[in-house]
Design a protein around this motif. Structure first.
Motif, PDB file in Angstrom:
ATOM      1  N   GLU A   1      51.081  54.400 -39.928  1.00 31.05           N
ATOM      2  CA  GLU A   1      49.890  53.552 -39.978  1.00 31.05           C
ATOM      3  C   GLU A   1      48.827  54.010 -38.975  1.00 31.05           C
ATOM      4  O   GLU A   1      47.646  53.730 -39.170  1.00 31.05           O
ATOM      5  CB  GLU A   1      50.267  52.090 -39.700  1.00 31.05           C
ATOM      6  CG  GLU A   1      50.708  51.772 -38.275  1.00 31.05           C
ATOM      7  CD  GLU A   1      52.169  52.118 -37.998  1.00 31.05           C
ATOM      8  OE1 GLU A   1      52.625  51.833 -36.868  1.00 31.05           O
ATOM      9  OE2 GLU A   1      52.826  52.672 -38.905  1.00 31.05           O
ATOM     10  N   LEU A   2      49.236  54.734 -37.924  1.00 29.58           N
ATOM     11  CA  LEU A   2      48.275  55.187 -36.927  1.00 29.58           C
ATOM     12  C   LEU A   2      47.457  56.382 -37.382  1.00 29.58           C
ATOM     13  O   LEU A   2      46.428  56.695 -36.771  1.00 29.58           O
ATOM     14  CB  LEU A   2      49.000  55.536 -35.613  1.00 29.58           C
ATOM     15  CG  LEU A   2      49.690  54.377 -34.897  1.00 29.58           C
ATOM     16  CD1 LEU A   2      50.303  54.848 -33.588  1.00 29.58           C
ATOM     17  CD2 LEU A   2      48.714  53.233 -34.628  1.00 29.58           C
TER      18      LEU A   2
ATOM     19  N   VAL B   1      42.068  54.642 -40.486  1.00 30.59           N
ATOM     20  CA  VAL B   1      42.177  54.666 -39.023  1.00 30.59           C
ATOM     21  C   VAL B   1      41.571  55.948 -38.470  1.00 30.59           C
ATOM     22  O   VAL B   1      40.825  55.930 -37.479  1.00 30.59           O
ATOM     23  CB  VAL B   1      43.661  54.536 -38.597  1.00 30.59           C
ATOM     24  CG1 VAL B   1      43.800  54.688 -37.083  1.00 30.59           C
ATOM     25  CG2 VAL B   1      44.219  53.195 -39.047  1.00 30.59           C
TER      26      VAL B   1
ATOM     27  N   LEU C   1      44.544  58.018 -29.823  1.00 33.99           N
ATOM     28  CA  LEU C   1      45.827  57.953 -30.526  1.00 33.99           C
ATOM     29  C   LEU C   1      46.948  57.585 -29.561  1.00 33.99           C
ATOM     30  O   LEU C   1      47.830  56.789 -29.896  1.00 33.99           O
ATOM     31  CB  LEU C   1      46.125  59.295 -31.201  1.00 33.99           C
ATOM     32  CG  LEU C   1      45.341  59.617 -32.465  1.00 33.99           C
ATOM     33  CD1 LEU C   1      45.728  61.004 -32.980  1.00 33.99           C
ATOM     34  CD2 LEU C   1      45.610  58.574 -33.555  1.00 33.99           C
TER      35      LEU C   1
ATOM     36  N   SER D   1      47.064  53.942 -28.753  1.00 34.96           N
ATOM     37  CA  SER D   1      47.520  53.094 -29.853  1.00 34.96           C
ATOM     38  C   SER D   1      49.013  53.237 -30.109  1.00 34.96           C
ATOM     39  O   SER D   1      49.625  52.358 -30.716  1.00 34.96           O
ATOM     40  CB  SER D   1      46.758  53.439 -31.138  1.00 34.96           C
ATOM     41  OG  SER D   1      45.366  53.264 -30.966  1.00 34.96           O
ATOM     42  N   ALA D   2      49.585  54.365 -29.684  1.00 36.62           N
ATOM     43  CA  ALA D   2      50.986  54.658 -29.974  1.00 36.62           C
ATOM     44  C   ALA D   2      51.894  54.070 -28.903  1.00 36.62           C
ATOM     45  O   ALA D   2      51.446  53.525 -27.899  1.00 36.62           O
ATOM     46  CB  ALA D   2      51.192  56.172 -30.081  1.00 36.62           C
TER      47      ALA D   2
ATOM     48  N   SER E   1      41.808  50.028 -27.583  1.00 30.41           N
ATOM     49  CA  SER E   1      43.066  49.594 -28.181  1.00 30.41           C
ATOM     50  C   SER E   1      43.244  48.091 -28.029  1.00 30.41           C
ATOM     51  O   SER E   1      43.690  47.409 -28.946  1.00 30.41           O
ATOM     52  CB  SER E   1      44.234  50.336 -27.540  1.00 30.41           C
ATOM     53  OG  SER E   1      45.460  49.916 -28.095  1.00 30.41           O
TER      54      SER E   1
END
Length: 479
Positions: A111-112, A117, A167, A170-171, A207
């Motif tokens: 989904e990332l 996105v 990224l 968000s991870a 984020s």
């Protein structure tokens, strides 16, 4: 094209096929290339494909140079490339490593890297006036190549570096750690290490904007006149906004009235029930002698259903003593700001047995190392008083925003492994990660009532120095 055609390794089909194979090996992925039966057209296709991917043409030159090193046509071609094509931002090894990291991220959290996105992240790092995304968002390598071509931004951080930081923010877990490590290495090589903290702060804030949260803050202040009685206050605070006072009791209450207060706030208070964000964290601001109280195991009953508080919302405790003493705030803010800017670089000071370090030694260890933002103890600190241990006091005064311990004591090796697994998911994500752990513990308890799952025994102090209850916020000049 004419200079390239003069090279035998390019002009002859068999040699050209070998060059393409070596080129793809150096890039770390297949090159989107449409082959043609005509040699001249096939070379044109190769050139066009290489120009579409940052660094691909320079990588082709490295391959061809193995066949024609020192020849006049090769020197002429190299001079032409140096004149017409700028040096790529990434080295081939860096590009291969990034490609591998993103493939891992896509496998663990698809989904990332979804097209919508990726498109949103592209415009976030390039700005509304950035160049059009001339690549399919499904083609992540094409997007990265486009970003690598954009080497200048207003804050001196290349858009590709900012993209990777977004990224990473968000991870979670190992992919986030590895992405941030990769970005740190590139920033160091480019001489941008000083600019990276600001980029990380913006990525973390972005984020957070994508995942807003509310906080229910409940404070117990000792009543000096009546022992074992406390004055209670409660606030609701939405991320980025001022807190809203919900409750302020001038009559001291015994601590065992806390479940009633929590139940009323969660299920009956209209501001909490109708809060603008679904995510809610419970924060208990407590004096030092109450910090080890197992509030996550507090049972409340709503409409006849009893449950533990710690499986419904993230539950953390915060130090009332640190909030009230301005002298503690400077190291606390320094530690928190370092953690906020370097969320994947947090280091833990492990204390596996009481008295392992003297109070002054532990204070010095935490204070002198900026990245030591967490103290983890395999045992509970003794209550505050003349016979108390120094570990908790040292952590609070040195500014450590995160302190965790096992309330019943635990085998040191087992505790280190279990808590390190939580940290690997990201230090700033600890409240949510511990919530998951507590839910797992309850499921394990159903299967083995005699089990000692860490989720039933873990106390977490998580102290955000940027977000204080309203009475502790410094007065500001009128707007």
């Amino acid at each position: 094209m004419k200079a390239l055609w003069r090279l035998e390794a390019i002009r002859k089909r068999n040699a050209r096929d070998l060059c393409v194979s070596l080129l793809e090996r150096q890039l770390g992925h297949p090159l989107p290339l449409t082959r043609d039966d005509s040699d001249i057209n096939d070379v044109w296709q190769l050139v066009d494909s290489c120009l579409s991917y940052a660094g691909a043409f320079h990588a082709l030159m490295t391959v061809v140079e193995e066949f024609h090193r020192g020849s006049i046509p090769m020197e002429e071609l190299r001079n032409l490339v140096d004149e017409l094509l700028p040096e790529p931002l990434l080295h081939p090894r860096e590009r291969r490593e990034l490609d591998g990291l993103l493939r891992t991220l896509a496998a663990r959290a698809p989904e990332l890297v979804a097209p919508d996105v990726i498109r949103a992240l592209y415009w976030e790092v390039t700005g509304p006036s950035g160049p059009a995304l001339n690549a399919d968002p499904d083609d992540l390598r094409g997007v990265l190549a486009r970003l690598e071509d954009l080497t200048v931004s207003v804050d001196s951080v290349p858009p590709l570096l900012a993209f990777v930081e977004e990224l990473a923010a968000s991870a979670n877990g190992r992919p986030a750690v590895d992405l941030q490590s990769w970005a740190g290495g590139l920033a160091h090589r480019l001489g941008l290490a000083r600019s990276l903290p600001a980029a990380r702060r913006r990525a973390a804030q972005a984020s957070q904007r994508r995942q807003p949260r509310s906080y229910l803050i409940i404070e117990f202040r000792p009543d000096g006149a009546v022992p074992d009685r406390y004055l209670t206050s409660a606030w609701l605070q939405v991320e980025g906004e001022h807190g809203l006072m919900l409750h302020c009791d001038d009559d001291p209450l015994p601590f065992d009235r806390l479940p009633v207060l929590v139940k009323e706030l969660l299920s009956e208070n209209q501001q909490v029930v109708n809060r603008p964000t679904p995510e809610l964290t419970l924060e208990f601001v407590l004096p030092v002698d109450l910090l080890g109280t197992p509030l996550d195991q507090l049972r409340i009953t709503v409409d006849g259903l009893e449950r533990r508080l710690g499986i419904e919302h993230p539950v953390v405790v915060r130090s009332l003593d640190r909030m009230r003493r301005q002298a503690y705030h400077h190291p606390w803010r320094r530690k928190w700001h370092w953690l906020r800017d370097n969320p994947r670089g947090a280091k833990v000071c492990w204390v596996t047995q009481p008295g392992q370090y003297g109070g002054e030694s532990l204070y010095n260890m935490l204070l002198s190392e900026p990245s030591s933002v967490c103290l983890a103890m395999a045992f509970p600190p003794r209550p505050d008083g003349p016979d108390s241990s120094d570990e908790l006091r040292a952590a609070l005064q040195a500014g450590a925003p995160i302190v965790a311990w096992c309330r019943r004591g635990r085998d040191p090796g087992r505790f280190v492994q279990e808590f390190q697994d939580l940290l690997d998911m990201g230090a700033l994500a600890l409240p949510d990660t511990v919530l998951t752990l507590r839910r797992q513990a309850l499921r394990a308890l159903d299967e083995d009532p005699g089990g000692d799952h860490l989720g039933l025994e873990l106390t977490l102090i998580f102290d955000d120095a940027d977000r204080l209850p309203e009475p502790y916020v410094r007065l500001k000049a009128p707007a």
